[in-house]
Scaffold this active site. Sequence first.
Site, mmCIF file in Angstrom:
data_model
loop_
_atom_site.group_PDB
_atom_site.id
_atom_site.type_symbol
_atom_site.label_atom_id
_atom_site.label_comp_id
_atom_site.label_asym_id
_atom_site.label_seq_id
_atom_site.Cartn_x
_atom_site.Cartn_y
_atom_site.Cartn_z
ATOM 1 N N ARG A 38 6.721 -41.801 -88.186
ATOM 2 C CA ARG A 38 6.521 -43.193 -87.763
ATOM 3 C C ARG A 38 5.057 -43.624 -87.888
ATOM 4 O O ARG A 38 4.764 -44.779 -88.219
ATOM 5 C CB ARG A 38 7.007 -43.354 -86.318
ATOM 6 N N LEU A 63 6.854 -53.507 -85.949
ATOM 7 C CA LEU A 63 7.789 -52.386 -85.835
ATOM 8 C C LEU A 63 8.494 -52.497 -84.485
ATOM 9 O O LEU A 63 7.851 -52.693 -83.453
ATOM 10 C CB LEU A 63 7.057 -51.045 -85.898
ATOM 11 N N SER A 64 9.817 -52.370 -84.496
ATOM 12 C CA SER A 64 10.555 -52.325 -83.233
ATOM 13 C C SER A 64 10.344 -50.971 -82.559
ATOM 14 O O SER A 64 9.870 -50.015 -83.176
ATOM 15 C CB SER A 64 12.042 -52.562 -83.481
ATOM 16 N N ALA A 65 10.704 -50.897 -81.294
ATOM 17 C CA ALA A 65 10.578 -49.641 -80.550
ATOM 18 C C ALA A 65 11.524 -48.591 -81.137
ATOM 19 O O ALA A 65 12.610 -48.917 -81.623
ATOM 20 C CB ALA A 65 10.908 -49.868 -79.077
#
Length: 363
Positions: A38, A63-65
């Site tokens: 990530r 970016l989403s969680a």
Amino acid sequence: MGGAVSAGEDNDELIDNLKEAQYIRTELVEQAFRAIDRADYYLEEFKDNAYKDLAWKHGNIHLSAPCIYSEVMEALDLQPGLSFLNLGSGTGYLSSMVGLILGPFGVNHGVELHSDVIEYAKQKLDFFIKTSDSFDKFEFCEPSFVIGNCLEISPDCTQYDRVYCGAGVQKEHEDYMKNLLKVGGILVMPLEEKLTKITRTGPSAWETKKILAVSFAPLIQPNHTDSGKSRLVHLPPVAVRSLQDLARIAIRGTIKKIIHQEAMSKAGNGLKNPPRFKRRRVRRRRMETIVFLDKEVFASRISNPSDDNNNNSEDMEDERPEEEETKPSELKPDPPVNFLREKVLSLPLPDPLKYYLLYYREK
């Protein structure tokens, strides 16, 4: 959004936490998450936050969680050979993980509104293909990104097996999103503050399941031209692979099978000893609960009944002689060997052909 699991020290520990919290539940999804770090999708100055279960935004980059992405990946029920459309494809992080599961005969398309984000996604994709050893462990369905508003997709576009939208969908656009699906396909999108899974069971039949309460920025409405006409988004054609590309896929697949057979043979003859690793000490964490009340967020800790019983034993572990900590060779294994690369480079072939089989990778 996020904060459902504890922060990890690296990508693997983040995935461990997502598994422990049951956000990652299947082996295919776990493999994809472990294969792509990530942090590689963060700008350098923000990488310290990469393994926290939190969304990240900088300018147009978003970016989403991790807990959201893992729920999305699980809900999509991805399989090799399917077609996938990512609406609001962003950095390409999700599209690349999906590509690892779709394999060489899948379709992987993304639509992104911002041209600078598409350029960023292409840079990250190129970095992954050229430098990551994970690339050689999979047969990859490389994503293709196009610029445009995902609410203006040409009506003659191909329908897809799987569709994900990474922005909040207004109720009036629900049918538009559904029509992007083939019969039997799955659509995952934030709808009315809920991450929603919709399965198309027939030409006019649908099954809907609410997965998770979420908060996404809404879709940006189309900005029509002066003539009043919208700018239609034309998705990439679904093209048949060239014979040369099919040959590369087949050769790489055959080499992987040979490597696997050789490894199994050595293991069966007792010639290969398992690597020695130091057993990782497992600490019980207190569960953290986040409570939402009238859009206010309250974080509280719920004590695990076994915490008090384990405190003494944990303290005892901490008081062990530091001799264990001073053996770096036992703390981490040697870097993994890229057996496919080694095997290809050892073949009696011209160098250009070897490099073609390796996708001209730098590492």
